[in-house]
Write a protein that holds these residues in place. Structure first.
Motif, PDB file in Angstrom:
ATOM      1  N   PHE A  19       0.827  -1.110  -0.279  1.00 46.86           N
ATOM      2  CA  PHE A  19      -0.055   0.030   0.039  1.00 46.86           C
ATOM      3  C   PHE A  19       0.903   1.261   0.108  1.00 46.86           C
ATOM      4  O   PHE A  19       0.515   2.492   0.305  1.00 46.86           O
ATOM      5  N   LEU A  20       2.164   1.090  -0.449  1.00 46.37           N
ATOM      6  CA  LEU A  20       2.961   2.424  -0.603  1.00 46.37           C
ATOM      7  C   LEU A  20       2.450   3.498  -1.476  1.00 46.37           C
ATOM      8  O   LEU A  20       2.799   4.703  -1.008  1.00 46.37           O
ATOM      9  N   ASP A  21       1.595   3.242  -2.075  1.00 50.55           N
ATOM     10  CA  ASP A  21       1.021   4.326  -3.075  1.00 50.55           C
ATOM     11  C   ASP A  21      -0.009   4.936  -2.472  1.00 50.55           C
ATOM     12  O   ASP A  21      -0.379   6.269  -2.961  1.00 50.55           O
ATOM     13  N   VAL A  22      -0.717   4.719  -1.478  1.00 51.58           N
ATOM     14  CA  VAL A  22      -1.655   5.329  -0.823  1.00 51.58           C
ATOM     15  C   VAL A  22      -1.392   5.626   0.633  1.00 51.58           C
ATOM     16  O   VAL A  22      -2.009   6.457   1.274  1.00 51.58           O
ATOM     17  N   LEU A  23      -0.283   5.074   1.360  1.00 55.54           N
ATOM     18  CA  LEU A  23       0.152   5.309   2.630  1.00 55.54           C
ATOM     19  C   LEU A  23       0.682   6.815   2.980  1.00 55.54           C
ATOM     20  O   LEU A  23       0.705   7.505   3.948  1.00 55.54           O
ATOM     21  N   PHE A  24       1.324   7.389   1.726  1.00 54.57           N
ATOM     22  CA  PHE A  24       1.955   8.745   2.000  1.00 54.57           C
ATOM     23  C   PHE A  24       1.257   9.720   1.107  1.00 54.57           C
ATOM     24  O   PHE A  24       0.627   9.530  -0.095  1.00 54.57           O
ATOM     25  N   PRO A  25       1.447  10.966   1.558  1.00 51.43           N
ATOM     26  CA  PRO A  25       1.065  12.095   0.521  1.00 51.43           C
ATOM     27  C   PRO A  25       1.717  12.145  -0.645  1.00 51.43           C
ATOM     28  O   PRO A  25       2.747  11.814  -0.851  1.00 51.43           O
ATOM     29  N   LEU A  26       0.960  12.833  -1.616  1.00 52.85           N
ATOM     30  CA  LEU A  26       1.488  13.070  -3.106  1.00 52.85           C
ATOM     31  C   LEU A  26       2.878  13.577  -3.151  1.00 52.85           C
ATOM     32  O   LEU A  26       3.612  13.548  -4.148  1.00 52.85           O
ATOM     33  N   ASN A  27       3.054  14.472  -2.230  1.00 55.91           N
ATOM     34  CA  ASN A  27       3.983  15.313  -2.290  1.00 55.91           C
ATOM     35  C   ASN A  27       5.301  14.642  -1.876  1.00 55.91           C
ATOM     36  O   ASN A  27       6.426  15.186  -1.695  1.00 55.91           O
ATOM     37  N   VAL A  28       5.520  13.332  -1.120  1.00 52.03           N
ATOM     38  CA  VAL A  28       6.208  12.509  -0.861  1.00 52.03           C
ATOM     39  C   VAL A  28       6.758  11.717  -1.923  1.00 52.03           C
ATOM     40  O   VAL A  28       6.170  10.910  -2.430  1.00 52.03           O
ATOM     41  N   GLU A  29       7.907  12.132  -2.490  1.00 53.81           N
ATOM     42  CA  GLU A  29       8.513  11.401  -3.671  1.00 53.81           C
ATOM     43  C   GLU A  29       9.322   9.947  -3.444  1.00 53.81           C
ATOM     44  O   GLU A  29       9.184   9.197  -4.270  1.00 53.81           O
ATOM     45  N   ARG A  30       9.924  10.038  -2.065  1.00 52.79           N
ATOM     46  CA  ARG A  30      10.730   8.733  -1.974  1.00 52.79           C
ATOM     47  C   ARG A  30      10.470   8.327  -0.625  1.00 52.79           C
ATOM     48  O   ARG A  30      10.236   9.440   0.345  1.00 52.79           O
ATOM     49  N   ILE A  31      10.506   6.978  -0.287  1.00 55.23           N
ATOM     50  CA  ILE A  31      10.765   6.607   1.078  1.00 55.23           C
ATOM     51  C   ILE A  31      11.922   5.558   1.113  1.00 55.23           C
ATOM     52  O   ILE A  31      12.462   5.147   0.196  1.00 55.23           O
TER      53      ILE A  31
END
Length: 212
Positions: A19-31
């Protein structure tokens, strides 16, 4: 709508990769995911800004330089050897994700679909968060990070440890009785100094003394 997991650990693994595509805000480019049982010996910014060469993921491949571990190299035999066809099997204890590319390529949708298909087989996905990206390598290639970014005593030689940037206290299939703390004290030269510093910081901050 996805198959549910009964084990809490496997549920954590599922969220970690599905679920990495939906767990983070869209402005987070990398984790950058790093397991809690690791000691890091360099600035993680160097890893975070690694050029992934247009790949979605960056993982390190499993090390196999420790000869005593030869009998435990599951990816060198049976199903995985046949399936990978010479590709590396990568470890999920630490990995880098380009979220922007993951979203635009619908990688998470492919992972969820593959999970839904393979998850019905009780013999599949024994290491859910690891097996899924490795199983999709022929469709979603993995960028292999330099080996020194993740060293583990179970699989990697003592000689390789001299260059290790991250030391991972991974489980040892040949010695399951040793605790993580015992492993840390034995394997990592700087562990005791780090542990002592944390205890001092806790005491100075007014917290009750605790054993780490």
């Amino acid at each position: 709508w996805l198959l549910k997991q009964s084990s809490r650990m496997r549920t954590v693994w599922a969220y970690k990769i599905l679920f990495l595509d939906v767990l983070f805000p869209l402005n987070v480019e990398r984790i950058l995911f790093v397991d809690a049982d690791q000691v890091i010996r360099a600035d993680l910014a160097d890893l975070y800004f690694t050029d992934l060469k247009d790949h979605v993921y960056g993982f390190t491949a499993f090390c196999y330089s420790r000869k005593e571990a030869d009998g435990y190299l599951f990816w060198k035999q049976g199903y995985w050897k046949s399936f990978l066809q010479g590709l590396d099997y990568h470890i999920s204890a630490m990995f880098l994700v380009d979220l922007s590319k993951l979203r635009t390529t619908l990688t998470a949708d492919m992972l969820r679909g593959q999970y839904q298909m393979l998850g019905r087989d009780p013999e599949s996905l024994s290491n859910l968060d690891q097996d899924l990206p490795n199983h999709l390598q022929h469709v979603i290639p993995i960028y292999t990070l330099p080996r020194e970014w993740l060293w583990c005593e179970s699989w990697c030689s003592d000689e390789d440890k001299q260059k290790a940037i991250i030391i991972d206290l991974c489980n040892n299939p040949a010695n399951r009785s040793e605790t993580k703390l015992e492993s840390a004290k034995r394997i990592i030269p700087e562990w005791q100094a780090l542990n002592d510093q944390v205890l001092r910081d806790i005491q100075q901050g007014g917290f009750e003394k605790m054993e780490l």
